[in-house]
Enzyme design. Structure first.
Site, PDB file in Angstrom:
ATOM      1  N   LYS A 188      -7.394 -48.591  45.744  1.00  0.00           N
ATOM      2  CA  LYS A 188      -8.638 -49.367  45.947  1.00  0.00           C
ATOM      3  C   LYS A 188      -9.659 -48.631  46.835  1.00  0.00           C
ATOM      4  O   LYS A 188     -10.003 -49.081  47.935  1.00  0.00           O
ATOM      5  CB  LYS A 188      -8.300 -50.732  46.556  1.00  0.00           C
ATOM      6  CG  LYS A 188      -7.347 -51.558  45.691  1.00  0.00           C
ATOM      7  CD  LYS A 188      -7.199 -52.967  46.207  1.00  0.00           C
ATOM      8  CE  LYS A 188      -6.317 -53.805  45.315  1.00  0.00           C
ATOM      9  NZ  LYS A 188      -4.912 -53.492  45.314  1.00  0.00           N
ATOM     10  N   ASP A 228       2.013 -57.881  33.216  1.00  0.00           N
ATOM     11  CA  ASP A 228       0.708 -58.529  33.035  1.00  0.00           C
ATOM     12  C   ASP A 228      -0.154 -57.843  31.987  1.00  0.00           C
ATOM     13  O   ASP A 228      -1.217 -58.339  31.644  1.00  0.00           O
ATOM     14  CB  ASP A 228      -0.119 -58.389  34.330  1.00  0.00           C
ATOM     15  CG  ASP A 228       0.415 -59.256  35.430  1.00  0.00           C
ATOM     16  OD1 ASP A 228       1.347 -60.008  35.157  1.00  0.00           O
ATOM     17  OD2 ASP A 228      -0.119 -59.163  36.542  1.00  0.00           O
ATOM     18  N   ASP A 285      -5.479 -56.282  32.253  1.00  0.00           N
ATOM     19  CA  ASP A 285      -4.492 -56.774  33.202  1.00  0.00           C
ATOM     20  C   ASP A 285      -4.742 -58.280  33.336  1.00  0.00           C
ATOM     21  O   ASP A 285      -5.777 -58.708  33.840  1.00  0.00           O
ATOM     22  CB  ASP A 285      -4.714 -56.063  34.546  1.00  0.00           C
ATOM     23  CG  ASP A 285      -3.820 -56.612  35.628  1.00  0.00           C
ATOM     24  OD1 ASP A 285      -3.315 -57.738  35.484  1.00  0.00           O
ATOM     25  OD2 ASP A 285      -3.620 -55.913  36.636  1.00  0.00           O
TER      26      ASP A 285
HETATM   27  P1  GTP Z   1      -0.277 -62.414  41.857  1.00  0.00           P
HETATM   28  O1  GTP Z   1       0.580 -63.201  42.793  1.00  0.00           O
HETATM   29  O2  GTP Z   1      -1.325 -63.246  41.192  1.00  0.00           O
HETATM   30  O3  GTP Z   1      -0.810 -61.139  42.442  1.00  0.00           O
HETATM   31  O4  GTP Z   1       0.653 -61.968  40.625  1.00  0.00           O
HETATM   32  P2  GTP Z   1       2.060 -61.211  40.625  1.00  0.00           P
HETATM   33  O5  GTP Z   1       2.982 -61.877  41.572  1.00  0.00           O
HETATM   34  O6  GTP Z   1       2.497 -61.173  39.200  1.00  0.00           O
HETATM   35  O7  GTP Z   1       1.743 -59.792  41.185  1.00  0.00           O
HETATM   36  P3  GTP Z   1       1.111 -58.549  40.451  1.00  0.00           P
HETATM   37  O8  GTP Z   1       0.112 -59.028  39.437  1.00  0.00           O
HETATM   38  O9  GTP Z   1       0.663 -57.588  41.440  1.00  0.00           O
HETATM   39  O10 GTP Z   1       2.391 -57.945  39.721  1.00  0.00           O
HETATM   40  C1  GTP Z   1       2.280 -57.030  38.674  1.00  0.00           C
HETATM   41  C2  GTP Z   1       3.510 -57.178  37.793  1.00  0.00           C
HETATM   42  O11 GTP Z   1       4.680 -56.848  38.541  1.00  0.00           O
HETATM   43  C3  GTP Z   1       3.703 -58.576  37.265  1.00  0.00           C
HETATM   44  O12 GTP Z   1       4.181 -58.464  35.944  1.00  0.00           O
HETATM   45  C4  GTP Z   1       4.758 -59.165  38.167  1.00  0.00           C
HETATM   46  O13 GTP Z   1       5.569 -60.118  37.498  1.00  0.00           O
HETATM   47  C5  GTP Z   1       5.569 -57.950  38.555  1.00  0.00           C
HETATM   48  N1  GTP Z   1       6.089 -58.069  39.915  1.00  0.00           N
HETATM   49  C6  GTP Z   1       5.373 -58.110  41.064  1.00  0.00           C
HETATM   50  N2  GTP Z   1       6.197 -58.187  42.116  1.00  0.00           N
HETATM   51  C7  GTP Z   1       7.462 -58.195  41.611  1.00  0.00           C
HETATM   52  C8  GTP Z   1       8.757 -58.267  42.211  1.00  0.00           C
HETATM   53  O14 GTP Z   1       8.923 -58.350  43.420  1.00  0.00           O
HETATM   54  N3  GTP Z   1       9.835 -58.245  41.364  1.00  0.00           N
HETATM   55  C9  GTP Z   1       9.682 -58.164  40.012  1.00  0.00           C
HETATM   56  N4  GTP Z   1      10.794 -58.158  39.255  1.00  0.00           N
HETATM   57  N5  GTP Z   1       8.491 -58.097  39.419  1.00  0.00           N
HETATM   58  C10 GTP Z   1       7.385 -58.114  40.203  1.00  0.00           C
END
Ligand code: GTP
Length: 319
Positions: free
Chosen positions: A155, A104, A212
Site C-alpha cells: 500500500k 476472494d 477482488d
Molecule cells: P475482511 O475481514 O473483509 O478483510 O475479509 P477476509 O477475512 O476474507 O480477509 P482478506 O480479504 O484479507 O483475505 C483474503 C483471503 O484470504 C480470503 O479468501 C480469506 O478467506 C483468506 N484468509 C484471510 N485470513 C485467513 C486465515 O487466517 N486463514 C485462512 N485459512 N484463510 C484466510
C-alpha cells in the site's frame, strides 16, 4: 495436482451478510463465490483443499451436499493462522507443485498457461499480477526484465509506487515454499513473499478480468462483469407481471410486479418486487422482498430481508 483455496477469513467487509454465511458461500450469479474458483480449474487438478476457520461447519455442510466434480478436503484452523499460516497448516496434503488462491478472487486466469510459465522459469513460486491505475490500496510488485520479482511494497503512496503491478492473489508454489513459512500466525503477503525473493519468485500477468470480491462494491462489480460476459438469463419459473426489465440480469424464480428491474440485478428464488419499486446494480438473495415504490441500488439484500414500502436502500448490505 492439488489446488489450495484460502477461505478462512472473517469477511468483515461484507458484514452483516457474513454473520449468516461465510464469504466463500456468498452467491455470485447463481453459485457460491468459491465455485467460481473451483469450476474453471485445469483438468489436472483433482483435489481442492479449502483452508477454513470461520463458519467451517456451514462450509462442510455445503460440500457434503454438493458435488463440485473434484475431491474437496476442508482443513480447519482452530484460530485463523493468516494467509501464510493457513498454507503451512495444510502441508500434509500438498505435493511438489500446487496452485493456491486467495478465496476472494474472481478472474479469467489461464491457469494452464500460468503453469507452463512456472515450469519454464524453474523458480520456487509464480505470483499472478494485475495492472491497476492506482496501486495505493494493494501489494505492489517490481520485476526485472526476465519477470523475476525484485521488490515488494505494501500500500504505497502514489508517488512512491514502484510499479502498477499488484499481487492478484493466484499463486503456483513448489513445496519448498513451506520451509519459508514459520509456525503460528503468518501473512504470505507481508512476511513470506519478501523472504522468497532470493529463491526465485516470478510474476505472471493476468489478462481479461480480475476482481477482488472482498467488498460490496467489488462484489457487485464482479456481478456486472460476469453479466457483461454471459448476458441475461431468466428462469422459466420467473413470474413477470408487468415489470420492465432493463439490461443484463440474472433472474431466478422471482415474482416481479409492475416494477423496474436492472441493469445488473441478480434475484434468487422466492424474491418478490412490488409495484413501483426500482432495483438496479444489486443482489436480492433467496426470499428477499422489495416493497411498493422502494428503491434498491448498489446493494446486497440478504436472504429473507424485507425492504419496506417506499424505503431507499442505496449502497448498503442488509441481512
Ligand atoms: P475482511 O475481514 O473483509 O478483510 O475479509 P477476509 O477475512 O476474507 O480477509 P482478506 O480479504 O484479507 O483475505 C483474503 C483471503 O484470504 C480470503 O479468501 C480469506 O478467506 C483468506 N484468509 C484471510 N485470513 C485467513 C486465515 O487466517 N486463514 C485462512 N485459512 N484463510 C484466510
Amino acid at each position: 495436482m492439488k489446488a489450495l483455496i484460502l477461505a478462512g477469513g472473517l469477511g468483515t467487509r461484507l458484514r452483516p451478510l457474513t454473520y449468516a454465511m461465510p464469504k466463500p458461500l456468498v452467491p455470485l450469479l447463481g453459485k457460491p463465490l468459491v465455485c467460481h474458483i473451483i469450476d474453471p480449474l485445469p483438468p489436472e487438478v483433482d483435489t481442492v483443499i479449502l483452508a477454513v476457520s470461520y463458519m467451517k461447519d456451514t462450509l462442510e455442510q455445503y460440500f457434503r451436499e454438493h458435488d463440485v466434480g473434484r475431491e474437496v478436503i476442508l482443513v480447519n484452523e482452530d484460530r485463523p493462522l493468516g494467509t501464510g499460516g493457513a498454507v503451512r497448516n495444510v502441508s500434509r496434503y500438498l505435493d511438489d507443485t500446487f496452485i493456491a488462491f486467495n478465496g476472494d478472487v474472481v478472474a479469467s486466469a489461464d491457469l494452464s498457461d500460468m503453469l507452463r510459465y512456472h515450469r519454464s522459469h524453474g523458480g520456487i513460486a509464480t505470483m499472478s499480477l494485475w495492472e491497476v491505475e492506482d496501486p495505493t490500496a494493494f501489494g505492489v510488485v517490481a520485476r526485472d526484465s526476465r519477470g523475476r520479482v525484485t521488490r515488494f511494497q505494501e500500500k504505497p503512496d502514489m508517488e512512491e509506487a514502484i510499479s502498477n503491478s499488484i499481487n492478484a492473489g493466484v499463486y503456483i508454489f513448489e513445496r519448498d515454499v513451506l520451509d519459508l513459512i514459520p509456525d503460528g500466525v503468518v501473512s504470505l503477503e507481508r512476511e513470506v513473499f519478501p523472504s522468497m525473493l532470493d529463491c526465485g519468485l516470478y510474476g505472471y500477468e493476468l489478462k481479461g478480468y480480475w476482481i477482488d470480491c472482498g467488498t460490496r462494491e467489488n462484489y457487485l462489480r464482479a456481478q456486472r462483469t460476469l453479466l457483461g460476459i454471459s448476458g441475461s438469463s431468466e428462469s422459466p419459473g420467473l413470474t413477470n407481471e408487468g415489470a420492465e426489465v432493463v439490461g443484463a440480469n440474472m433472474l431466478q424464480r422471482a415474482r416481479l410486479k409492475g416494477c423496474r428491474i436492472g441493469p445488473h440485478v441478480y434475484a434468487e428464488n422466492g424474491v418478490t418486487v412490488s409495484a413501483g419499486a426500482e432495483v438496479s446494480e444489486s443482489m436480492l438473495l433467496c426470499g428477499a422482498s422489495v416493497g411498493e415504490g422502494a428503491v434498491v441500488r448498489g446493494s446486497i439484500v440478504g436472504p429473507g430481508v424485507a425492504v419496506g414500502k417506499g424505503q431507499r436502500v442505496i449502497d448498503e448490505i442488509l441481512a
